[in-house]
Design an enzyme around this catalytic site. Structure first.
Site, mmCIF file in Angstrom:
data_model
loop_
_atom_site.group_PDB
_atom_site.id
_atom_site.type_symbol
_atom_site.label_atom_id
_atom_site.label_comp_id
_atom_site.label_asym_id
_atom_site.label_seq_id
_atom_site.Cartn_x
_atom_site.Cartn_y
_atom_site.Cartn_z
ATOM 1 C CE LYS A 111 -4.319 -1.971 1.143
ATOM 2 N NZ LYS A 111 -5.565 -2.072 1.841
ATOM 3 C CE LYS A 192 -6.528 -8.929 -0.985
ATOM 4 N NZ LYS A 192 -7.375 -8.582 0.143
ATOM 5 C CE LYS A 195 -13.248 -4.180 1.219
ATOM 6 N NZ LYS A 195 -13.458 -3.633 2.536
#
Ligand code: ATP
Ligand code: LTN
Length: 326
Positions: A111, A192, A195
């Site tokens: 991130k 993966k 969202k």
């Protein structure tokens, strides 16, 4: 009764990865465990959020918990920021963590994109998660596979404090599903399901209409050999679809391989659309009933009270061990 704690961030719609990896376990566990399910709104502000949207998302995640079958009479449902113990314990654990171990967290590395200067909140994210878990003397943490490293850190912190200050924390264990612990993206089965991925067709959200579900599954990436067999390394696309099918239908992967011997991907995908639509339709209907209801607000307020009642004595015990206060 063993105690269970888990959390989901109020960022956007939940997808079938969140459901099959985590929420499905929430429902199973509430029958014979004391369960606490949190909407971790303080985690979500590690990246900027629109305040109005954040509040709505927080309520929506709680409504989704209830829509998938979490019963507020059995389980505690609440928002993290409404129990002050999370922030208090966060600081105490921060003072017992090391920058080295936090820099090794895969989620942080992903991130922060390896930037030299990243938001401090992103860096501290796993410590707040450890605080969430340890605040309730949690035994079991149902999560998806991607959270394994964070659970390990939580255990390390608990053991470290116990060794230094005497028995303070219960050392928790992660709980992972067999099928569904890591649902992959439909357009790229090596990543993966997430969202935040830009391609809507990469995921199926719990609130998607049947037409969108159909499109995403029929278009999903598979290989060209046309054989329905589970083989993650060589056939990641079809293996992912088999896992999803198995998780929704309750059939084993071996059974599905037998059932579809000799048939093509087209038929298999069509059937998977049906299984998925059947599983998600009642969730969507129930969500629309609960969203905006007084039942939801009452459940969350009641959840905050019950969560606080468990957290307060734990915070007191931790402060005593550390010599904090008078
Ligand atoms: P994103 O999906 O954007 O990466 P996230 O992983 O931060 O979001 P959360 O809402 O915080 O998602 O996760 C809620 C739960 O869903 C966690 O227990 C997490 O492990 C699980 N989870 C998330 N993605 C998947 C997936 N693809 N497969 C299985 N479980 C998942
Ligand atoms: N980091 C988790 C969300 C989370 C969580 C928790 C999960 C925050 N606090 C405590 C379990 C227990 C994630 O899924 N991204």
């Amino acid at each position: 009764m063993k105690r269970v704690f888990s959390g989901v961030q109020p960022t956007g719609n939940l997808h079938i990865g969140n459901y099959l990896g985590a929420l499905k376990q929430f429902v199973e566990l509430q029958e014979d465990h004391e369960c606490i399910y949190c909407v971790v709104d303080m985690h979500s502000i590690t990246v900027p959020q629109d305040p109005k949207e954040l509040k709505q998302h927080t309520l929506d995640i709680a409504a989704l918990y209830m829509a998938v079958g979490v019963d507020p009479k059995k389980s505690i449902i609440f928002a993290q920021s409404t129990v002050p113990g999370h922030a208090e314990l966060n600081w105490i654990l921060t003072c017992n963590s090391y920058t080295g171990e936090l820099s090794r967290m895969t989620q942080y590395k992903q991130k922060s994109h390896g930037a030299e200067s990243a938001p401090t909140g992103l860096f501290m994210y796993p410590v707040l998660m450890a605080a969430d878990i340890l605040l309730y003397d949690t035994d079991i943490v149902p999560v998806g596979n991607d959270q394994k490293q964070h659970i390990e850190l939580t255990r390390d912190l608990a053991i470290r404090v116990n060794n230094k200050y005497g028995e303070t924390f219960v050392v928790p264990e992660g709980r992972f599903m067999k099928a569904g612990a890591r649902v992959m993206a439909l357009d790229d089965p090596t990543a993966k399901m997430s969202k935040s991925a830009p391609n809507e067709m990469s995921r199926i959200s719990l609130l998607d209409e049947p037409s969108k579900i159909k499109k995403a599954i029929m278009r999903s990436t598979t290989d060209s050999d046309g054989v329905i067999r589970f083989d993650i390394d060589n056939k990641p696309g079809i293996s992912n679809l088999l896992s999803i099918y198995s998780a929704f239908s309750g059939k084993t992967i071996e059974q599905l391989e037998k059932d579809y011997e000799g048939s093509g991907y087209g038929q298999f995908k069509k059937d998977l659309v049906e299984v998925t639509v059947d599983a998600l339709s009642p969730i969507r209907e129930r969500f629309l009933e609960i969203r905006g209801s007084q039942e939801l607000i009452d459940a969350m307020k009641n959840g905050t009270e019950r969560a606080n009642a468990i957290a307060e004595p734990v915070i007191k015990r931790v402060k005593d061990r550390f010599g904090l206060g008078i």
